[in-house]
Write a protein that holds these residues in place. Structure first.
Motif, PDB file in Angstrom:
ATOM      1  N   LEU A  78      -7.116   4.037 -16.288  1.00  0.00           N
ATOM      2  CA  LEU A  78      -6.895   5.218 -15.321  1.00  0.00           C
ATOM      3  C   LEU A  78      -7.923   5.418 -14.208  1.00  0.00           C
ATOM      4  CD1 LEU A  78      -5.551   7.407 -18.071  1.00  0.00           C
ATOM      5  CD2 LEU A  78      -4.312   6.122 -17.023  1.00  0.00           C
ATOM      6  N   GLY A  79      -8.257   4.462 -13.598  1.00  0.00           N
ATOM      7  CA  GLY A  79      -9.338   4.636 -12.560  1.00  0.00           C
ATOM      8  C   GLY A  79      -8.597   5.255 -11.361  1.00  0.00           C
ATOM      9  N   LYS A  80      -7.296   5.272 -11.228  1.00  0.00           N
ATOM     10  CA  LYS A  80      -6.601   5.849  -9.829  1.00  0.00           C
ATOM     11  C   LYS A  80      -6.544   7.285 -10.076  1.00  0.00           C
ATOM     12  CE  LYS A  80      -4.089   1.875  -7.958  1.00  0.00           C
ATOM     13  NZ  LYS A  80      -2.559   1.376  -7.779  1.00  0.00           N
ATOM     14  N   GLY A  81      -6.499   7.808 -11.354  1.00  0.00           N
ATOM     15  CA  GLY A  81      -6.409   9.239 -11.642  1.00  0.00           C
ATOM     16  C   GLY A  81      -5.697   9.477 -12.894  1.00  0.00           C
ATOM     17  N   GLY A 105      -1.253   9.551 -17.675  1.00  0.00           N
ATOM     18  CA  GLY A 105      -1.590   8.924 -16.461  1.00  0.00           C
ATOM     19  C   GLY A 105      -0.602   7.680 -16.560  1.00  0.00           C
ATOM     20  N   ARG A 107       1.030   6.322 -14.135  1.00  0.00           N
ATOM     21  CA  ARG A 107       1.966   6.473 -12.967  1.00  0.00           C
ATOM     22  C   ARG A 107       1.536   7.509 -11.966  1.00  0.00           C
ATOM     23  NH1 ARG A 107       5.275  10.912 -13.845  1.00  0.00           N
ATOM     24  NH2 ARG A 107       6.024  11.413 -15.646  1.00  0.00           N
ATOM     25  N   HIS A 108       2.154   7.631 -10.701  1.00  0.00           N
ATOM     26  CA  HIS A 108       1.747   8.847 -10.008  1.00  0.00           C
ATOM     27  C   HIS A 108       2.398  10.059 -10.341  1.00  0.00           C
ATOM     28  CE1 HIS A 108       1.002  11.099  -6.442  1.00  0.00           C
ATOM     29  NE2 HIS A 108       0.102  10.388  -6.040  1.00  0.00           N
TER      30      HIS A 108
END
Ligand code: AMP
Length: 114
Positions: A78-81, A105, A107-108
């Motif tokens: 989940l490095g993108k958030g 997490g 997905r956006h």
């Protein structure tokens, strides 16, 4: 352990769960009804009913949950958030009365909270 608390029973190993992380103070397992590609519940092993019951005396358990969340987020890619939610009480939508943090997490998730 609180009698008839399903998450206490999961923490005690009396009810099975899809465990993703465990340490002395914290257990994390996949939500049975996922709302996102990654949906993990992070709980203190000790019974705390909700966020309304957090105090100076048990705050270390909450800190341990967040330290676990940071590790799990890395392990789950989940490095993108990600998002962390805790529902509290009737109007907060809490259905299981043992403090838990939803880690969501994969997905956006958008900017809206509701
Ligand atoms: P809340 O509504 O915030 O109290 O969240 C309770 C969450 O626990 C819900 O998302 C349920 O899907 C989840 N849940 C209930 N029972 C189990 C279980 N046995 N294993 C995994 N997740 C569960």
């Amino acid at each position: 352990m609180s009698t008839n608390c399903i998450f206490c029973k999961i923490a005690a190993g009396e009810i099975p769960s899809d465990k993703v992380y465990e340490d002395e103070y914290v257990l994390a397992f996949r939500d049975i009804s996922p709302q996102a590609p990654v949906h993990i519940l992070v709980i203190p092993k000790t019974h705390i009913a909700s966020a309304a019951e957090v105090s100076a005396e048990n705050a270390e358990l909450v800190a341990a949950c967040f330290a676990a969340i940071a590790k799990i987020a890395v392990a789950e890619g989940l490095g993108k958030g990600f998002r962390v939610i805790t529902n509290c009480g009737e109007e907060g939508g809490q259905t299981v009365h043992h403090l838990h943090f939803h880690l969501l997490g994969g997905r956006h998730l958008g900017a809206n909270l509701l």
